[in-house]
Design a protein around this motif. Structure first.
Motif, PDB file in Angstrom:
ATOM      1  N   LEU A 222       0.830  -1.201   0.000  1.00 39.13           N
ATOM      2  CA  LEU A 222       0.000   0.000   0.000  1.00 39.13           C
ATOM      3  C   LEU A 222       0.869   1.258   0.000  1.00 39.13           C
ATOM      4  N   GLU A 223       1.928   1.247   0.791  1.00 33.38           N
ATOM      5  CA  GLU A 223       2.829   2.399   0.843  1.00 33.38           C
ATOM      6  C   GLU A 223       3.535   2.595  -0.493  1.00 33.38           C
ATOM      7  N   GLN A 224       3.942   1.503  -1.116  1.00 38.19           N
ATOM      8  CA  GLN A 224       4.595   1.599  -2.417  1.00 38.19           C
ATOM      9  C   GLN A 224       3.646   2.171  -3.466  1.00 38.19           C
ATOM     10  N   GLU A 225       2.410   1.740  -3.421  1.00 36.32           N
ATOM     11  CA  GLU A 225       1.414   2.262  -4.354  1.00 36.32           C
ATOM     12  C   GLU A 225       1.211   3.752  -4.136  1.00 36.32           C
ATOM     13  N   SER A 226       1.215   4.166  -2.875  1.00 42.06           N
ATOM     14  CA  SER A 226       1.079   5.585  -2.555  1.00 42.06           C
ATOM     15  C   SER A 226       2.225   6.399  -3.140  1.00 42.06           C
ATOM     16  N   LYS A 227       3.444   5.877  -3.011  1.00 47.49           N
ATOM     17  CA  LYS A 227       4.605   6.590  -3.539  1.00 47.49           C
ATOM     18  C   LYS A 227       4.570   6.670  -5.060  1.00 47.49           C
ATOM     19  N   ILE A 254      -3.703   9.017   7.030  1.00 45.46           N
ATOM     20  CA  ILE A 254      -4.199  10.350   6.657  1.00 45.46           C
ATOM     21  C   ILE A 254      -3.776  10.721   5.244  1.00 45.46           C
ATOM     22  N   LYS A 255      -2.555  10.395   4.885  1.00 42.94           N
ATOM     23  CA  LYS A 255      -2.062  10.783   3.545  1.00 42.94           C
ATOM     24  C   LYS A 255      -2.697   9.946   2.440  1.00 42.94           C
ATOM     25  N   TYR A 256      -3.376   8.860   2.798  1.00 38.32           N
ATOM     26  CA  TYR A 256      -4.036   8.032   1.790  1.00 38.32           C
ATOM     27  C   TYR A 256      -5.430   8.541   1.434  1.00 38.32           C
ATOM     28  N   LEU A 257      -5.912   9.553   2.136  1.00 40.07           N
ATOM     29  CA  LEU A 257      -7.249  10.078   1.878  1.00 40.07           C
ATOM     30  C   LEU A 257      -7.254  10.982   0.652  1.00 40.07           C
TER      31      LEU A 257
END
Length: 350
Positions: A222-227, A254-257
Motif C-alpha cells: 500500500l505504501e509503495q502504491e502511494s509513492k 491520513i495521507k491516503y485520503l
C-alpha cells in the motif's frame, strides 16, 4: 455456576464458582448462556490493560435461552433464543434523547456487560433486562449470533462513514474479525471498490477466501502504491475504516485520503496515544477524522443483518477464522486469540 471473572491485581482472571443470579425486578430475564465470544478487548482486560471492576464476570458477546422472566416481561418467554445487547441506555438522559446511548450515564462502556460494572456472559447464567433481549431466528446458531455484538459496533462505524456512493474507494485497515465482517457487509451492500490492508499473511488469505471481491494488500504494498502515485490527486480513498488501533498505522492513513475523504477510527488505541495531524492538509483536502465508539441503538439491526448474512451462507465461522472452545479450555482460547492464530474465539458453555 462457573464464571470467568476478572479478580484484579496479582489474581488476574480466573474461572470461579458463583451463585446462579436471581430475577429480582419485574423486567428482568434470567438467561441460560449458550455461547459467548472473546474479543481483543477481553485479552486486554486479562493483561490488565483495560479498566474493569474487580469481581466482574467477563464476556460481552453473548447468546442464550430465556430460563426465567420477571412478572412484567411480555416480549420474550421462557425457551426463547436470544442475543443480549450488552450496552443499552436509560432512554432519559441528554445523550439518550439525542440517539447517543453509547455515552449514556447509566449505560455506555462504563456499564457494558463484561467490561464495566455489570457481569457478562462467560458464565452459565446471566441476568439482563427485557429491553436488552433480542429474539433470533431458529435458523441462526448461537455461535453465529455471537457476531451480533461486533457487527453492531461495525454498523455504528458504517453510520459515521456516510455519505458513501457504491463506487467510492474504501480502505479497511486490519484483517481481524472486524475487517472480515466489514468486508463481508460492504460487499453484501453492493460496494464495488474495496481494499483491505493487513500485515499477517494468513489473515490476508482469510479475507481473500471470504471476500474474493476485495483487493487485499500488505502495508508495504500500500505504501509503495502511494509513492508511485505521489502528486496524483485522483489516487487514494474516499473513506478509510481503521480497525487496528495502532497509532502509527492511524497516522499513516491520513495521507491516503483523497480530497473530501474521511478517516473513521474504529480500533481502540492505548490511552495517551498521540498522532500528528497537519491542519493545513486537513484544510486543503477538506478531510474528516472521526472516532467510532461502541454502538448506540444498532444492536437489533445487527441481529437482522447477521440473520440475513447467515441465510446467504456468508457467515461460515471456519472461513471467518473463528474457533470454538469448551469453557474448560478458556485459557487456550485467550492464548490463540492473543497470538492472532485465529480471528475470534467463542466459548460454548454447554
Amino acid at each position: 455456576m462457573d464464571a470467568l471473572t476478572y479478580l484484579g491485581g496479582s489474581e488476574g482472571t480466573k474461572m470461579v464458582r458463583k451463585e446462579v443470579p436471581k430475577v429480582t425486578q419485574p423486567d428482568e430475564i434470567l438467561v441460560r448462556i449458550k455461547a459467548t465470544g472473546i474479543c481483543g478487548t477481553d485479552v486486554h482486560v486479562m493483561h490488565g490493560d483495560f479498566p474493569v471492576n474487580p469481581g466482574v464476570t467477563l464476556g460481552h458477546e453473548t447468546t442464550g435461552v430465556v430460563a426465567e422472566v420477571g412478572a412484567e416481561v411480555t416480549k420474550v418467554k421462557v425457551g426463547d433464543r436470544i442475543a443480549v445487547d450488552p450496552v443499552g441506555g436509560c432512554g432519559n438522559c441528554n445523550y439518550c434523547r439525542k440517539g447517543k446511548s453509547n455515552f449514556c450515564l447509566e449505560g455506555g462502556l462504563a456499564h457494558y456487560i463484561g467490561l464495566g460494572d455489570r457481569d457478562g456472559g462467560l458464565t452459565d447464567y446471566l441476568i439482563t433486562r427485557e429491553r436488552f433481549a433480542c429474539k433470533m431466528d431458529d435458523s441462526l446458531t448461537h455461535e453465529q449470533a455471537v457476531l451480533c455484538e461486533p457487527l453492531s459496533t461495525l454498523l455504528r462505524a458504517y453510520q459515521l462513514m456516510q455519505p458513501l456512493e457504491k463506487d467510492d474507494k474504501i480502505l479497511v485497515m486490519g484483517g481481524g474479525i472486524i475487517g472480515l465482517l466489514t468486508s463481508t457487509y460492504l460487499v453484501d451492500e453492493g460496494y464495488t471498490s474495496l481494499t483491505l490492508c493487513q500485515r499477517s499473511l494468513p489473515r490476508r488469505q482469510l479475507v481473500r477466501n471470504q471476500c474474493p471481491e476485495v483487493r487485499v494488500l500488505g502495508p508495504e504494498e500500500l505504501e509503495q502504491e502511494s509513492k508511485q502515485h505521489q502528486g496524483d490527486r485522483e489516487w487514494g480513498f474516499d473513506c478509510i475504516l481503521e480497525s487496528t488501533g495502532n497509532p502509527t498505522a492511524i497516522q499513516s492513513m491520513i495521507k491516503y485520503l483523497r480530497c473530501g475523504g474521511k478517516l473513521v477510527i474504529f480500533g481502540c488505541s492505548p490511552p495517551g496515544s498521540e498522532i500528528k495531524v497537519d491542519p493545513f492538509e486537513m484544510f486543503m483536502k477538506e478531510i474528516t477524522i472521526v472516532g467510532s465508539h461502541i454502538q448506540p441503538e444498532t444492536y437489533r439491526k445487527a441481529v437482522a443483518v447477521v440473520q440475513r448474512l447467515a441465510a446467504k451462507g456468508k457467515l461460515d465461522l471456519a472461513k471467518l477464522g473463528v474457533e470454538l472452545f469448551k469453557k474448560g479450555d478458556w485459557q487456550s482460547a485467550f492464548k490463540r486469540l492473543a497470538t492472532r492464530e485465529i480471528s475470534k474465539a467463542i466459548i460454548v458453555m454447554e
